[in-house]
Design an enzyme around this catalytic site. Structure first.
Site, PDB file in Angstrom:
ATOM      1  N   GLU A  28      36.467  39.073  45.825  1.00  0.00           N
ATOM      2  CA  GLU A  28      36.041  37.982  45.129  1.00  0.00           C
ATOM      3  C   GLU A  28      35.250  36.785  46.009  1.00  0.00           C
ATOM      4  O   GLU A  28      34.183  36.310  45.748  1.00  0.00           O
ATOM      5  CB  GLU A  28      37.056  37.144  44.123  1.00  0.00           C
ATOM      6  N   GLU A  33      43.985  44.578  41.054  1.00  0.00           N
ATOM      7  CA  GLU A  33      44.814  43.856  40.308  1.00  0.00           C
ATOM      8  C   GLU A  33      45.281  44.452  39.080  1.00  0.00           C
ATOM      9  O   GLU A  33      46.642  44.053  38.818  1.00  0.00           O
ATOM     10  CB  GLU A  33      43.821  42.756  39.607  1.00  0.00           C
TER      11      GLU A  33
END
Ligand code: CAA
Length: 260
Positions: free
Chosen positions: A114, A134
């Site tokens: 990210e 994740e």
């Protein structure tokens, strides 16, 4: 301008910011996020800086994600606040007038990917691995990854990466349009620096407005984006840099931009 977990070196208008927690593969905890935000905010205000390079300490990782050891005990409210903190940093990087180049020197996972996606350009070493693990932890990317990745490479490839939680090598990240360029780890710093120097030669207002037009235009209809671009184009004609850049061309000399 350094923090406990961040190194920052400024040389000839180029700031190299290094996330420096190699013992945790540079994982992002709230302290690191705070320090990164403060340092990048300072660099945005610093007129001597034209381009930022962001990288990770050590040879193994750019950033291996948000800090799982900090997140493990979080409740829902804390998880939400943590995501907002990370997203604030990513959005600030988009709003910065100065280009940020990610030099991805190893794992760029979860919050690390990210962070790279919030940069304007990604150069990667051939040992780099990109992914969103994740879902293997029972969560989803929370620092803007679902939004930025789908916008960058399209929803189908973004879903494949996010749903599987798998890591892809640098070559595939390049083929998918995540990484602009892949080189050896030994070459990475020099390649990122060469791009930064090339950018730093240009008028900083022009570069900053171009970033602004691209980043903001992506959230507009094409017609609104065109309107926005022409307004910024017009504003630049009120600057000394435009007079200098075009004057230098006509007079067959090198432009000396002042960022005014
Ligand atoms: N958070 C906290 N610590 C981490 C970490 C992370 N994201 N990634 C690595 N570390 C730590 C390890 O716990 C280990 O510490 P100890 O020596 O104290 O045990 C140290 O860094 C070295 O890591 P490994 O021993 O695991 O190294 P490896 O070479 O065997 O494996 C790896 C490397 C595959 C990257 C593995 O470390 C790994 O899977 N890390 C987690 C990656 C991950 O899941 N990232 C996403 C986090 S969630 C997220 O980011 C949410 C969000 O969107 C905001």
């Amino acid at each position: 301008m350094e923090g406990k977990n961040i190194l920052c070196d400024i040389n000839e208008g180029i700031a190299t910011v290094t996330v420096n927690r190699p013992e945790s593969l540079n994982a992002l905890n709230s302290e690191v996020l705070n320090e990164l935000e403060c340092i990048l905010y300072g660099l945005e205000q610093d007129n001597s800086v034209q381009v930022v390079i962001l990288t990770g300490a050590g040879e193994k990782a750019f950033v291996a994600g948000a800090d799982i050891k900090e997140m493990v005990a979080m409740n829902s409210y804390q998880g939400h606040q943590f995501a907002i903190q990370g997203q604030r940093l990513m959005l600030f990087m988009e709003k910065m007038s100065k280009p940020v180049i990610a030099a991805v020197n190893g794992y760029a996972l979860g919050g690390g990917l990210e962070l790279a996606l919030a940069c304007d350009v990604i150069y990667a070493s051939d040992n780099a691995r990109f992914g969103f693990p994740e879902v293997t932890l029972g969560i989803i990317p929370g620092f803007g990854g679902t939004q930025n990745l789908a916008r960058l490479i399209g929803p189908a490839k973004a879903k494949e990466l996010v749903f599987s939680g798998r890591m892809i090598p640098a070559a595939k990240a390049h083929a998918w349009g995540i990484a602009n360029e892949v080189c050896t780890q030994a070459e990475l710093a020099a390649k990122a620096l060469a791009l930064a120097r090339e950018i730093a030669k240009n008028g900083r207002l022009g570069v900053g407005y171009a970033k602004n037009a691209i980043v903001n235009g992506l959230n507009m209809t094409k017609e609104d984006g065109f309107r926005y671009e022409s307004s910024l184009f017009g504003v630049l004609f009120a600057t000394e840099d435009q007079k200098e850049g075009m004057g230098a061309f006509v007079e067959k000399r090198k432009a000396e931009f002042k960022g005014k």
